[in-house]
Write an enzyme that holds these catalytic residues in place. Structure first.
Site, PDB file in Angstrom:
ATOM      1  N   VAL A   1       0.802  -1.442   0.056  1.00  0.00           N
ATOM      2  CA  VAL A   1       0.069   0.033   0.105  1.00  0.00           C
ATOM      3  C   VAL A   1       0.890   1.114   0.092  1.00  0.00           C
ATOM      4  O   VAL A   1       1.611   1.446   1.052  1.00  0.00           O
ATOM      5  CB  VAL A   1      -1.010   0.020   1.366  1.00  0.00           C
ATOM      6  CG1 VAL A   1      -1.904   1.261   1.318  1.00  0.00           C
ATOM      7  CG2 VAL A   1      -1.951  -1.239   1.057  1.00  0.00           C
ATOM      8  N   ASP A   2       0.753   2.028  -1.020  1.00  0.00           N
ATOM      9  CA  ASP A   2       1.737   3.049  -1.120  1.00  0.00           C
ATOM     10  C   ASP A   2       0.812   4.321  -1.524  1.00  0.00           C
ATOM     11  O   ASP A   2       0.325   4.568  -2.884  1.00  0.00           O
ATOM     12  CB  ASP A   2       2.790   2.972  -2.263  1.00  0.00           C
ATOM     13  CG  ASP A   2       3.840   3.910  -2.363  1.00  0.00           C
ATOM     14  OD1 ASP A   2       3.829   5.121  -1.459  1.00  0.00           O
ATOM     15  OD2 ASP A   2       4.981   3.651  -3.051  1.00  0.00           O
TER      16      ASP A   2
END
Length: 439
Positions: A219-220
């Site tokens: 998750v970025d």
């Protein structure tokens, strides 16, 4: 009128500024007496400079010396030979008891948990030997002797440079020495009062399913698009859906080749099935990356307090450290390091600190100078360590000559300067910091 006096003492360690209200008809002798009243420096030790010129005529007024309102004078305090003879004789007395009894201190640390915890934070090598009196005394004396040598060496270098105080190169070297000392102090302060900033921060991963295939997704929120590697796209059975008209080159921190785009594919996150588009890209060390496009589309919330990704009211917990992809840990192990206080090592990219117990292991991978020292003493029983110094020879010659000369100017010999550059991958600032710490 008002003038400013820039005061530099004999050691070169301390510099102060003094503002004085003076009169144009005040003589230089009166000015010296005023400086003595403010600083206790005797007039005979005061060497005043105006615009780079030494002024010595005590009978002239400030107007005759062309000193005007707002001018700055440089004051170098230099003791006479007779005055310095007394401190030399007195230096022997403080050196007689150079430090407290190591055994007495060891017993104090053992009896006081707070003091012992402080030692573990600031000097892990000493803390590891606290139950061994002989080893403790040896490390304590070595540490004290090293600090004394470093202090004396710094004073010697600064005194040599102060012999020509208006040489621009000498002043630049003094400035670099002072700057490196402040960097080291800042590092030690951070390790003592804010040690959590040196811990390794693990990325946020989720277990997801793409077209029925399980994938660990990063998750970025800093990534603009959701990305997938070609191998994972093939494993998920969606490589046949790639629209190569969207191919190209992605530029950011480096470049990567974009193969194309999958316009939509089902993604299961928690119990939710969400359609998602993917940019298939080569050259990334991550299988799948959930970017800002998907996070905004479904109004996802990264809740670090709950350690979960919240989507449409459902909380999907992030993976623990043991469950994240091993490639991330391997990248951290290959990270180059520099030496920190108390035998610790600090990662150059992440800033993560490792204790003395893991320092030797990392030195074998990152190649600091201490890994090359055991090689000549025992080449036969340790072929792995003997092979490590082999690539060092050509690397040592690849450093710019001016970088080596900068470190030599700080008091290190040429071989020590080269080893410090090897340990820091050619970073001159980190190498200078290592030299000041007794590298």
């Amino acid at each position: 009128m008002q003038i400013t006096i820039a005061i530099q003492d004999t050691t070169g360690d301390d510099q102060d500024f003094l503002s004085l209200q003076v009169f144009p008809d005040m003589t230089l002798e009166t000015l010296r007496n005023s400086i003595q009243a403010e600083t206790s420096h005797h007039p005979s030790t005061q060497h005043l400079y105006h615009n780079g010129n030494l002024i010595t005529d005590n009978s002239k007024t400030l107007t005759q010396l062309n000193v005007t309102d707002g001018d700055m004078l440089a004051l170098h305090v230099r003791e006479t030979q007779r005055a310095t003879a007394v401190p030399e004789s007195q230096q022997g007395r403080p050196a007689a008891p150079p430090q407290q009894d190591p055994e007495f201190l060891r017993l104090q640390f053992l009896a006081n948990p707070a003091l012992r915890a402080e030692v573990e934070r600031t000097a892990p090598d000493l803390a590891a030997a606290i139950n061994d009196p002989q080893r403790w005394a040896q490390l304590f004396r070595e540490r004290y002797d090293r600090e004394q040598r470093e202090r004396a060496e710094r004073h010697r270098i600064i005194q040599q440079l102060n012999e020509d105080p208006f040489n621009p190169e000498a002043q630049a070297r003094i400035e670099e020495i002072i700057r490196q000392e402040r960097v080291t102090e800042n590092l030690q302060t951070a390790m003592e009062h804010n040690p959590e900033v040196f811990g390794t921060v693990h990325m946020l991963y989720l277990d997801v399913e793409v077209n029925g295939a399980k994938v660990k997704a990063l998750v970025d929120s800093g990534a603009q698009a959701t990305i997938m590697s070609p191998d994972i796209a093939e494993a998920c059975g969606i490589m046949r859906l790639v629209d190569k008209r969207y191919g190209g080159i992605a530029k950011g921190v480096g470049t990567a080749k974009i193969i194309g785009r999958v316009h939509t594919a089902p993604v299961k996150i928690g119990s939710l099935f969400l359609p998602c588009s993917f940019t298939v890209m080569e050259g990334k060390n991550v299988d799948m990356l959930l970017g800002l496009d998907m996070l905004k589309r479904y109004q996802a919330c990264i809740d670090l307090a709950k350690n979960a990704l919240v989507i449409q009211g459902e909380e999907i917990p992030f993976l623990g450290e043991a469950d994240i992809p091993k490639a991330t840990e391997e990248a951290l192990q290959d990270e180059p390091t520099i030496e920190g206080p108390g035998g610790t090592t600090i990662g150059q990219r992440t800033g993560a600190v490792s204790g003395p117990g893991t320092a030797q292991h990392r030195q074998g991978q990152a190649g600091p100078s201490t890994a090359a020292q055991p090689g000549p003493s025992a080449p036969a029983p340790a072929p792995a360590s003997a092979s490590a110094p082999a690539p060092r020879a050509p690397q040592a010659r690849s450093f710019p000559r001016e970088h080596i000369e900068q470190l030599v100017a700080l008091g290190a010999d040429e071989q020590k300067a080269i080893r410090a550059l090897e340990a820091t991958d050619g970073n001159v600032e980190y190498a200078a910091s290592l030299i000041f710490e007794g590298f």
